[in-house]
Design a protein around this motif. Structure first.
Motif, short mmCIF file in Angstrom:
data_model
loop_
_atom_site.label_atom_id
_atom_site.label_comp_id
_atom_site.label_asym_id
_atom_site.label_seq_id
_atom_site.Cartn_x
_atom_site.Cartn_y
_atom_site.Cartn_z
N UNK A 134 -15.05 22.29 56.03
CA UNK A 134 -14.37 23.59 55.97
C UNK A 134 -14.27 24.25 57.33
N UNK A 135 -13.14 24.88 57.59
CA UNK A 135 -12.98 25.64 58.83
C UNK A 135 -13.52 27.05 58.69
N UNK A 136 -13.64 27.54 57.43
CA UNK A 136 -14.09 28.90 57.16
C UNK A 136 -14.52 29.00 55.71
N UNK A 137 -15.60 29.72 55.47
CA UNK A 137 -16.05 30.00 54.11
C UNK A 137 -15.70 31.44 53.77
N UNK A 138 -15.10 31.63 52.60
CA UNK A 138 -14.69 32.97 52.17
C UNK A 138 -15.18 33.21 50.76
N UNK A 139 -15.23 34.47 50.36
CA UNK A 139 -15.68 34.83 49.03
C UNK A 139 -14.50 35.02 48.09
N UNK A 140 -14.79 34.94 46.81
CA UNK A 140 -13.80 35.26 45.78
C UNK A 140 -13.29 36.68 46.02
N UNK A 141 -11.97 36.83 46.13
CA UNK A 141 -11.38 38.13 46.40
C UNK A 141 -11.05 38.39 47.84
N UNK A 142 -11.49 37.51 48.76
CA UNK A 142 -11.22 37.71 50.18
C UNK A 142 -9.77 37.36 50.54
N UNK A 143 -9.35 37.93 51.65
CA UNK A 143 -8.02 37.68 52.22
C UNK A 143 -8.19 36.96 53.55
N UNK A 144 -7.31 35.99 53.80
CA UNK A 144 -7.29 35.27 55.07
C UNK A 144 -5.94 35.47 55.74
N UNK A 145 -5.96 35.80 57.01
CA UNK A 145 -4.76 35.85 57.85
C UNK A 145 -4.92 34.73 58.87
N UNK B 138 2.59 33.24 60.84
CA UNK B 138 1.34 33.90 60.50
C UNK B 138 1.38 34.13 58.99
N UNK B 139 0.40 33.57 58.28
CA UNK B 139 0.38 33.66 56.82
C UNK B 139 -0.84 34.46 56.38
N UNK B 140 -0.63 35.32 55.39
CA UNK B 140 -1.71 36.11 54.80
C UNK B 140 -1.80 35.81 53.30
N UNK B 141 -2.97 35.37 52.86
CA UNK B 141 -3.16 35.01 51.45
C UNK B 141 -4.48 35.58 50.95
N UNK B 142 -4.54 35.83 49.63
CA UNK B 142 -5.76 36.36 49.00
C UNK B 142 -6.18 35.42 47.88
N UNK B 143 -7.49 35.10 47.84
CA UNK B 143 -8.02 34.12 46.89
C UNK B 143 -8.74 34.80 45.73
N UNK B 144 -8.57 34.23 44.54
CA UNK B 144 -9.37 34.59 43.37
C UNK B 144 -9.73 33.31 42.62
N UNK B 145 -10.93 33.30 42.06
CA UNK B 145 -11.40 32.15 41.28
C UNK B 145 -11.37 32.54 39.80
N UNK B 146 -10.70 31.73 38.99
CA UNK B 146 -10.65 31.92 37.55
C UNK B 146 -11.49 30.84 36.88
N UNK B 147 -12.32 31.23 35.94
CA UNK B 147 -13.14 30.27 35.20
C UNK B 147 -12.35 29.74 34.01
N UNK B 148 -11.31 28.98 34.35
CA UNK B 148 -10.46 28.35 33.34
C UNK B 148 -9.88 27.08 33.94
N UNK B 149 -9.44 26.18 33.09
CA UNK B 149 -8.97 24.88 33.54
C UNK B 149 -7.46 24.77 33.36
#
Length: 302
Positions: free
Chosen positions: A20-31, A210-221
């Motif tokens: 990994x180049x970077x570790x982020x938390x659920x709900x974090x945004x990366x630019x 330059x891309x900005x994205x926000x991550x969320x983890x869902x407990x579903x398949x």
């Protein structure tokens, strides 16, 4: 929830289990920055071939195999004022007899006018002197690490995403990916300033972003990529031949309608049979992409 600014110094031509180049938390945004292949020298790419260099992978804490990673595309901003495309039309979209008359491959440069929100050939060709389509940024290639420790070339796509070249992967869209490894290991790149359906010349207007994205983890398949815009939901199948990609997308939509909208197979068939729309993501790459799309106005959650 935090915002991280990441400047890559290394890019990948495969989506897999790199460190990994970077570790982020659920709900974090990366630019972060992405580049097209013309913006790299050989020392910056992790492998010898150079299709679609990817930024990443980003490790999302809490994402485990069987989960779903959602990626909201907050912003896509071209970071230079030019892009490029190839011509002529790809072999895959022409009748075999027409291929004999196909001119040699040529690369051309486009000017990107962010202020005017348009693109234009830098050296106009006859008949296209006033041609200036709108600037419509999209992500051509992005996704999570595939199962089984694989690394898949960014020239293709599969259940983990990849080089889908679907125009609705644009600002405001939330993309969903099935997680197969701890942390999901998310990659992104291959930004296009504009592209028609199918990527029928083998490129969009390729440029750096330059891309900005926000991550969320869902407990579903889920089994195949999904997406949601303000107006639609869609599912994506990646395969070759084209009918197999359509089958994957259609089956995934049927699952979604059952899971979230309470429709059994018969009810889903009544709805889909009348209002579904199919979009072609790409018909150039080793795996073709088909999206199965339904307008939200037809859907009611139980």
């Amino acid at each position: 929830m935090a915002t991280h600014r990441f400047h890559p110094i290394r890019y990948y031509n495969a989506i897999g289990t790199a460190e990994p180049c970077l570790r982020v938390a659920d709900g974090d945004t990366v630019v972060t920055d992405t580049v097209d292949a013309s913006g790299l020298d050989a020392s910056e790419v992790a492998v010898a071939s150079r299709p679609n260099p990817m930024t990443g992978p980003f490790y999302v804490e809490g994402a485990e195999p069987g989960d779903t990673l959602t990626v909201h595309i907050d912003r896509l901003t071209p970071s230079r004022a030019t892009g490029w495309t190839n011509s002529p039309l790809a072999l895959t979209v022409l009748d075999p007899a027409a291929i004999l008359d196909r001119p040699p491959t040529q690369r051309v440069v486009w000017d990107i006018d962010g202020k005017a929100g348009s693109v234009r050939l830098q050296e106009p060709v006859k008949g296209l002197e006033s041609f200036s389509p709108p600037l419509q940024p999209m992500i051509g290639c992005f996704g999570v690490a595939p199962a089984g420790g694989q690394a898949l070339s960014t020239a293709t796509s599969a259940q983990n995403g990849g080089n889908m070249d679907y125009r609705l992967f644009a600002p405001g869209t939330t993309a969903w990916f099935p997680v197969s490894v701890p942390g999901a290991l998310f990659y992104l790149g291959d930004g296009h300033a504009c592209q028609g359906d199918g990527e029928i010349v083998g490129t969009g207007i390729e440029t750096s972003f330059e891309m900005e994205v926000t991550f969320r983890v869902l407990k579903r398949r889920i089994l195949w990529p999904r997406g949601e815009t303000a107006d639609d939901i869609f599912t994506v199948g990646n395969a070759r031949p084209l009918d197999q990609a359509l089958q994957h997308a259609t089956t995934e939509m049927m699952r979604w309608l059952g899971e979230d909208y309470g429709l059994d197979a018969r009810a889903a068939s009544h709805l889909m049979g009348q209002v579904v729309r199919y979009d072609v993501g790409n018909v150039f790459n080793p795996a073709y992409t088909v999206a199965c799309r339904i307008a939200k106005r037809w859907l009611t959650k139980p």
